[in-house]
Enzyme design. Structure first.
Site, PDB file in Angstrom:
ATOM      1  N   THR A  53      -4.215   6.892 -27.741  1.00  0.00           N
ATOM      2  CA  THR A  53      -3.227   6.261 -26.860  1.00  0.00           C
ATOM      3  C   THR A  53      -2.291   7.315 -26.270  1.00  0.00           C
ATOM      4  O   THR A  53      -2.020   7.322 -25.066  1.00  0.00           O
ATOM      5  CB  THR A  53      -2.424   5.205 -27.665  1.00  0.00           C
ATOM      6  OG1 THR A  53      -3.330   4.189 -28.085  1.00  0.00           O
ATOM      7  CG2 THR A  53      -1.310   4.590 -26.843  1.00  0.00           C
ATOM      8  N   SER A  99     -10.427  10.426 -29.918  1.00  0.00           N
ATOM      9  CA  SER A  99      -9.596   9.979 -31.045  1.00  0.00           C
ATOM     10  C   SER A  99     -10.376  10.130 -32.345  1.00  0.00           C
ATOM     11  O   SER A  99     -11.565   9.782 -32.408  1.00  0.00           O
ATOM     12  CB  SER A  99      -9.211   8.514 -30.820  1.00  0.00           C
ATOM     13  OG  SER A  99      -8.498   8.022 -31.936  1.00  0.00           O
ATOM     14  N   HIS A 116     -10.125   8.617 -35.387  1.00  0.00           N
ATOM     15  CA  HIS A 116     -10.502   7.517 -36.289  1.00  0.00           C
ATOM     16  C   HIS A 116     -11.701   6.706 -35.799  1.00  0.00           C
ATOM     17  O   HIS A 116     -12.180   5.819 -36.512  1.00  0.00           O
ATOM     18  CB  HIS A 116      -9.291   6.620 -36.609  1.00  0.00           C
ATOM     19  CG  HIS A 116      -8.867   5.685 -35.527  1.00  0.00           C
ATOM     20  ND1 HIS A 116      -9.079   4.336 -35.591  1.00  0.00           N
ATOM     21  CD2 HIS A 116      -8.221   5.907 -34.360  1.00  0.00           C
ATOM     22  CE1 HIS A 116      -8.565   3.756 -34.507  1.00  0.00           C
ATOM     23  NE2 HIS A 116      -8.041   4.697 -33.745  1.00  0.00           N
ATOM     24  N   CYS A 148      -6.951  -3.820 -30.809  1.00  0.00           N
ATOM     25  CA  CYS A 148      -5.607  -3.723 -30.235  1.00  0.00           C
ATOM     26  C   CYS A 148      -5.253  -4.947 -29.414  1.00  0.00           C
ATOM     27  O   CYS A 148      -4.091  -5.172 -29.101  1.00  0.00           O
ATOM     28  CB  CYS A 148      -5.474  -2.458 -29.400  1.00  0.00           C
ATOM     29  SG  CYS A 148      -6.877  -2.178 -28.376  1.00  0.00           S
TER      30      CYS A 148
HETATM   31  N1  PLP Z   1      -9.260   4.085 -25.578  1.00  0.00           N
HETATM   32  C1  PLP Z   1     -10.229   3.265 -26.027  1.00  0.00           C
HETATM   33  C2  PLP Z   1     -11.408   2.976 -25.164  1.00  0.00           C
HETATM   34  C3  PLP Z   1     -10.132   2.703 -27.303  1.00  0.00           C
HETATM   35  O1  PLP Z   1     -11.093   1.882 -27.747  1.00  0.00           O
HETATM   36  C4  PLP Z   1      -8.997   3.002 -28.098  1.00  0.00           C
HETATM   37  C5  PLP Z   1      -8.826   2.385 -29.427  1.00  0.00           C
HETATM   38  O2  PLP Z   1      -9.352   1.352 -29.716  1.00  0.00           O
HETATM   39  C6  PLP Z   1      -8.018   3.867 -27.576  1.00  0.00           C
HETATM   40  C7  PLP Z   1      -8.182   4.393 -26.305  1.00  0.00           C
HETATM   41  C8  PLP Z   1      -6.792   4.207 -28.349  1.00  0.00           C
HETATM   42  O3  PLP Z   1      -7.064   5.109 -29.398  1.00  0.00           O
HETATM   43  P1  PLP Z   1      -6.059   5.199 -30.649  1.00  0.00           P
HETATM   44  O4  PLP Z   1      -6.355   4.026 -31.516  1.00  0.00           O
HETATM   45  O5  PLP Z   1      -6.401   6.508 -31.299  1.00  0.00           O
HETATM   46  O6  PLP Z   1      -4.692   5.182 -30.108  1.00  0.00           O
END
Ligand code: PLP
Length: 387
Positions: A74, A203, A205, A330
């Site tokens: 994010t 990312s 995780h 999310c």
């Molecule tokens: N972008 C996409 C396509 C994602 O699926 C996610 C998380 O689900 C993110 C960005 C955000 O990543 P983070 O969870 O490390 O903030």
């Protein structure tokens, strides 16, 4: 009860390599910016981690500033979008091209930029297919930036970012191309050089690394032309682009996971594609519809249930030890149906009856068989709602 985890797009389990690297890094508590030997040790850890993540992205020899560690995907997306829009080096072009199915960490920052006067064009991804005619129609001298995800987190659609970035740069060589590759990294073949991106988000995780660590790849051109400004200002860590003492333990885990994932990607990708194919074949002939885009990543399968609310099925499966998700993790707090599934072409009722199954390389054919049996049982026993 045996637990079957099929929600790997929400997050993944920590791999052994990441755990070991993190335990080791905990012993090395120095601040990478300190000049004494403990600091130098931590700085070495950081340098090696940058090389490992860079290599997994296809670019081992990164120059200073080409890989910025952040607190998550994010934050990397926010740095890419806000950092480019607010760069000291101002441009007159004002149009930003994106899709109608981006992750909220892209979409919500674009809404902020709209309020600042940028014009955002959201290209349709109906059926999981990017509307290339609209893309081409907006590739002109006013194109300031393109921000497009590699793989959609809810449907698994793999968008042709290489083609879009090439068209954008042909029309306006100074256009900045950003790719949110969080769901595509180590899941689909991807090479930073051939992608043609200036900025790429990943990312930890989502690739069996720890939560709370991400990275933004930055092209040499962005650095040379000073097209990116930090939005976290302070001590000037991460080459002045992201201040704050680095999370060395998390970064060590990220690097180890990236290295391990890159070493096994060649076999992991077809394995996950095989599981997805088994699942889709097993669903044929019953009332469940598969929302499968024509070009899809191997690890995500989205399905629509016959008049059964996603949450109802999710809890039924959870009771049997099977974890899946209703849309993305999310958006699970968001009211209303998934905007991504609406953009795919589902009705609000269908979107509210859809679930996402997402694999990792550790999943087995047995997991798919257990899921198919549980889905079959759920469909025949759960109370249906009228669409
Ligand atoms: N972008 C996409 C396509 C994602 O699926 C996610 C998380 O689900 C993110 C960005 C955000 O990543 P983070 O969870 O490390 O903030």
């Amino acid at each position: 009860m045996q637990q079957i985890y099929l929600d790997n797009s929400a997050t993944t389990g920590l791999c052994r390599e990441a755990k070991e690297a993190m335990c080791e890094a905990m012993e090395c508590f120095g601040n990478p910016s300190s000049l004494h030997s403990l600091g130098a040790h931590a700085a070495r850890l950081l340098r090696d981690a940058r090389a490992s993540v860079g290599e997994a992205l296809g670019e081992r020899f990164l120059k200073d500033g080409q890989l910025i560690f952040t607190s998550c995907g994010t934050e990397a997306n926010a740095l890419a979008l806000l950092g480019t829009a607010h760069a000291k080096e101002r441009r007159t072009a004002r149009t930003i091209l994106t899709t109608d199915s981006e992750h909220p960490s892209v979409e919500n920052n674009l809404r902020l930029l709209e309020r600042e006067g940028f014009s955002v064009v959201r290209v349709s991804t109906r059926g999981g297919v990017l509307d290339m005619d609209t893309v081409r129609a907006h590739c002109n001298a006013d194109l300031f930036m393109v921000s497009m995800m590699l793989v959609n987190n809810e449907t698994g659609a793999r968008y042709p970012v290489e083609e879009v970035f090439a068209a954008a740069k042909a029309a306006n060589p100074s256009c900045v191309c950003h790719c949110d590759a969080v769901q595509g990294f180590l899941k689909v073949p991807m090479h930073i050089r051939t992608m043609g991106a200036d900025l790429v988000t990943v990312s930890a995780h989502k690739i069996h690394g720890p939560k709370g660590v991400g990275a933004l790849y930055v092209s040499e051109r962005m650095l040379r032309e000073r097209r990116l400004s930090p939005f976290l200002c302070g001590g000037g860590q991460e080459f002045g682009l992201r201040s704050g003492t680095e999370n060395t333990v998390g970064i060590a885990g990220f690097a180890a996971a990236a290295k391990a994932g890159a070493a096994t990607a060649r076999t992991a990708m077809p394995h996950m594609a095989h599981l997805a194919a088994e699942l889709v074949a097993g669903l044929a002939g019953n009332e469940i519809r598969v929302n499968r885009p024509p070009v899809a990543a191997p690890h995500i399968v989205n399905i629509t249930l016959p008049h059964i609310k996603s949450e109802t099925m999710l809890h039924f499966l959870s009771g049997k030890g099977i974890s899946v998700s209703a849309g993305s993790a999310c958006s699970s707090h968001a009211a209303g149906p998934s905007t991504v599934l609406l953009a795919f072409g589902l009705t609000p009722a269908e979107a509210a009856s859809s679930i996402r199954i997402s694999f990792c390389p550790e999943n087995t054919e047995g997991d798919v068989k257990a899921l198919l049996a549980a889905l079959g049982e759920g469909v025949s026993s759960l109370v249906r709602t009228k669409h």
